[in-house]
Design an enzyme around this catalytic site. Structure first.
Site, PDB file in Angstrom:
ATOM      1  N   ASP A  93      -7.773  -5.079  -6.602  1.00  0.00           N
ATOM      2  CA  ASP A  93      -7.315  -4.015  -5.417  1.00  0.00           C
ATOM      3  C   ASP A  93      -7.673  -2.621  -6.018  1.00  0.00           C
ATOM      4  OD1 ASP A  93      -4.376  -3.930  -3.815  1.00  0.00           O
ATOM      5  OD2 ASP A  93      -5.686  -2.486  -3.845  1.00  0.00           O
ATOM      6  N   HIS A 146      -7.067  -5.698  -1.570  1.00  0.00           N
ATOM      7  CA  HIS A 146      -6.056  -5.064  -0.988  1.00  0.00           C
ATOM      8  C   HIS A 146      -5.224  -5.447   0.234  1.00  0.00           C
ATOM      9  CE1 HIS A 146      -3.353  -1.393  -0.773  1.00  0.00           C
ATOM     10  NE2 HIS A 146      -3.837  -1.130   0.301  1.00  0.00           N
ATOM     11  N   SER A 149       0.820  -1.181   0.176  1.00  0.00           N
ATOM     12  CA  SER A 149      -0.033  -0.010  -0.018  1.00  0.00           C
ATOM     13  C   SER A 149       0.816   0.995   0.028  1.00  0.00           C
ATOM     14  CB  SER A 149      -0.881   0.039   1.128  1.00  0.00           C
ATOM     15  OG  SER A 149      -2.132   0.808   1.221  1.00  0.00           O
TER      16      SER A 149
END
Length: 724
Positions: free
Chosen positions: A233, A297, A177
């Site tokens: 994602d 994600h 991320s």
């Protein structure tokens, strides 16, 4: 049953075939001899990326991975860095079996990711990368690595490691991320400023960090880079890539590896890893699908990448670890196996329980100033709002009707009422909270289509001199599945007598091919006979009810010859293509679609701007209700009346439609069923004198004489309540 077995056997066969060809990994070596993707390294590094989310620094400092089947054997953490001021965390360690230094950066907490994702939609390229002409980057990601305590601590740890373990170590940088974004800046920094040669970067679910020029420089300087993206994602799709402005938009650097899940009956059978082309924006990889999943994600290769608790900036540490720990002058914390520098202060015990707890305190001096500034900003907003009209309105050159805010907050109450499952209350409904806005309203007819689980009513609002027709939307407890289905819905019905006009079959049929249409038209006719033929007609609805409302209004104009028809819907989806929207706009110009901020449903079915004539297309006029908030407190909403295209890019299409809560609340009024059993209604015995059923069991409550083709309702219960 036979079909499911066939699908299962087909899925197993596909799995076996994929297993026999490279263990489910599609690999390529490009013409310029770029490095080849290594699946084993990826499933190893995802474990290292997962470890950095550990908030117990004792566990992180002594971390061993029991589930890793020896992949992380002999790994040793050398330095843990915790930046208290900016709530960042990273570590540097040595993986002897890889002969490499591992640097891992932590990503964003899952509990704040919704707001973080929302912010990324608005983020502009706002920083020139040093010594790279035309290279622009995301200031926040760049600063998180370069302008915090992380960079010097990471570089110092690498120096110490090479002194102890040898200078011939490779360097592998990873992160998830936002941590992936920081990892990419770190990898580039090591090559450009520290003259490291053997640097590899592998990230998981990272966002875009710069423009095409930056991506080009990065690809040349750090070619051994792989960005893993998991199926749908949403974060790798952010900040958005606008292909109409390739030189000015954010642009991924290569090489992407897209992990596509193949599942059967919601069970993931296997993942297929596709190594994408060297452009960074391969249209056949993650960009070929809609990035709409947060769950994708937070999981890569079956490993969860998220914090253990919602308090991301809270850490714990045993007193035994204090001999390894130090603090700098700002309170940032370091755990190191090397000798602490002279300019740091030894950490003291913070408690008598054997646990030292460091919690980011939002009441420190800096945050207090921020709070006072927020209060001052609130005052400024209040003053400005007195000078600027609350509603941004316009009247177009062709004399289109002007949006009426008071009418909107009145009709949202009428729309809310149709969700009532107690027909007795709905039949006698008066709105106590409405401050007289619905005074004198009287329900004429309630229609409950039992077969299709639909509900609507027709009433008369004497103060508006109008007949009100309201349609119920989809139940909130099933909306997730309904929204999912809309992503795949095709234009599949030609609207009668409108060349090239295509519409959504389900929404069209919900109104035209059920008991709702004849009952509504009959009620309108009887209302005009009783109250006068000069009544206007206002049609409203929420969600799917808004779609039905639009078809109802068009029907009244085209087939019933009505002239004074107005439509106002709340959070309705798209219902047809551009040709249909054009016809609709000509025939029912007095139409307003209210959209609340990030409401997900008006974005469905999707609008594909590359195929404007073949995609779904909203009709005008949209009114976009955005919220001004400070410190997560909504101050007030601003209503923007959008242009007459139906797809104004400066209105709701300018943000990501990702909120179900925004869909279920308009102007502070909840628009949803009272219970999870949407198709369950109750009715008092006293209402039976007004009720009737048709041959299919559909229920009608009417203030006028029932038609001759219906059957009188009988009591179903001895408790005084008839329950269906």
């Amino acid at each position: 049953m036979g079909q499911k077995r066939l699908l299962f056997l087909l899925a197993v066969f596909t799995f076996l075939v994929s297993s026999s060809y490279g263990r489910g990994v599609l690999k390529l070596k490009s013409d310029d001899d770029r490095p080849v993707y290594n699946h084993t390294l990826a499933v190893t590094l995802v474990e290292y990326a997962s470890a950095v989310y550990e908030s117990d620094l004792t566990k992180l400092f002594t971390w061993t991975c029991e589930r890793c089947n020896g992949l992380t054997k002999d790994f040793e953490v050398i330095e843990v860095i915790f930046d208290v001021e900016h709530c960042l965390q990273a570590y540097v360690g040595v993986a002897k079996d890889l002969n490499a230094i591992i640097i891992a950066f932590r990503g964003t907490q899952e509990h704040s990711i919704q707001n973080w994702v929302s912010d990324l939609f608005w983020k502009q390229l706002d920083l020139n990368y040093p010594d790279m002409p035309d290279a622009m980057v995301h200031h926040g990601f760049y600063s998180a690595y370069h302008n915090t305590t992380l960079r010097p601590a990471v570089l110092d740890a690498i120096t110490q490691v090479k002194k102890v373990y040898g200078a011939n170590f490779n360097i592998i940088v990873t992160g998830h991320s936002m941590g992936g974004a920081m990892a990419s800046f770190c990898g580039l920094d090591l090559v450009v400023n520290e003259d490291e040669e053997n640097v590899q970067v592998m990230t998981f679910g990272q966002p875009r960090v710069g423009n095409a020029a930056f991506a080009s420089y990065y690809s040349l300087l750090v070619p051994n880079t792989f960005r893993i993206t998991h199926d749908r994602d949403m974060v790798p799709h952010l900040p958005p890539y606008y292909y109409y402005f390739p030189q000015k938009t954010y642009h991924h650097f290569p090489t992407e590896v897209w992990v596509k899940d193949f599942s059967f009956s919601n069970f993931v059978l296997f993942g297929l890893e596709k190594v994408c082309d060297n452009t960074g924006e391969d249209p056949t990889c993650s960009r070929s699908v809609r990035g709409n999943s947060i769950s994708d994600h937070l999981r890569y290769f079956g490993v969860e990448l998220k914090c253990e608790s919602w308090r991301q900036c809270s850490i714990v540490m045993n007193q035994d670890m204090e001999r390894y720990s130090r603090k700098d002058s700002r309170g940032n914390l370091f755990l190191s196996r090397t000798v602490p520098p002279k300019d740091v202060v030894k950490t003291s015990s913070l408690s008598k329980t054997g646990i030292s707890s460091l919690i980011w305190d939002k009441r420190d001096g800096s945050s207090c100033w921020q709070f006072l500034f927020a209060l001052f900003h609130l005052h400024v907003v209040e003053v400005m709002m007195k000078l600027i009209p609350l509603i941004l309105k316009f009247k177009s050159d062709d004399g289109r009707p002007v949006y009426n805010h008071t009418l909107a907050i009145t009709l949202v109450e009428y729309t809310s009422a149709v969700y009532m499952s107690d027909l007795s209350e709905l039949f006698t409904w008066t709105c106590e909270r409405c401050n007289g806005l619905t005074k004198g309203f009287e329900v004429i007819e309630i229609i409950v289509d039992v077969e299709h689980c639909l509900q609507a009513y027709v009433g008369v609002a004497k103060d508006l001199n109008a007949i009100i027709i309201a349609f119920r939307g989809t139940q909130e407890h099933s909306i997730q599945n309904w929204v999912s289905d809309l992503f795949w819905k095709q234009l599949d019905l030609n609207y009668p007598d409108m060349p090239d006009a295509m519409v959504h079959h389900g929404f069209y049929s919900a109104y035209h091919n059920t008991t709702v249409r004849p009952a509504v038209l009959d009620a309108v006719k009887r209302a005009k006979e009783s109250y006068g033929a000069n009544l206007n007609i206002m049609v409203t609805g929420h969600s799917m009810g808004g779609a039905m409302a639009s078809f109802c209004a068009l029907d009244l104009v085209v087939n019933e010859g009505e002239e004074n028809v107005q439509v106002m819907t709340f959070g309705q989806p798209r219902v047809g293509n551009a040709a249909f929207a054009s016809y609709y706009n000509l025939l029912v110009p007095n139409t307003f679609r209210i959209i609340h901020d990030h409401d997900i449903v008006p974005h469905l079915p999707p609008y594909y701007h590359l195929f404007p004539q073949k995609t779904y297309h909203h009709f005008p006029t949209e009114v976009w209700l955005t919220e001004l908030s400070i410190l997560n407190i909504v101050i007030r909403g601003v209503e923007k009346v959008c242009d007459n295209t139906g797809e104004d890019p400066t209105c709701s299409r300018s943000v990501m439609g990702n909120s179900i809560s925004d869909h279920l609340t308009y102007f502070g009024v909840e628009l949803m069923g009272e219970t999870w059993r949407q198709c369950n209604i109750v009715m008092g015995h006293e209402m039976e004198s007004y009720s009737r059923k048709d041959s299919k069991g559909n229920i009608f409550l009417s203030r006028t004489v029932p038609s001759t083709d219906v059957i009188k309702t009988k009591s179903i219960s001895k408790t005084g309540i008839s329950s269906l």
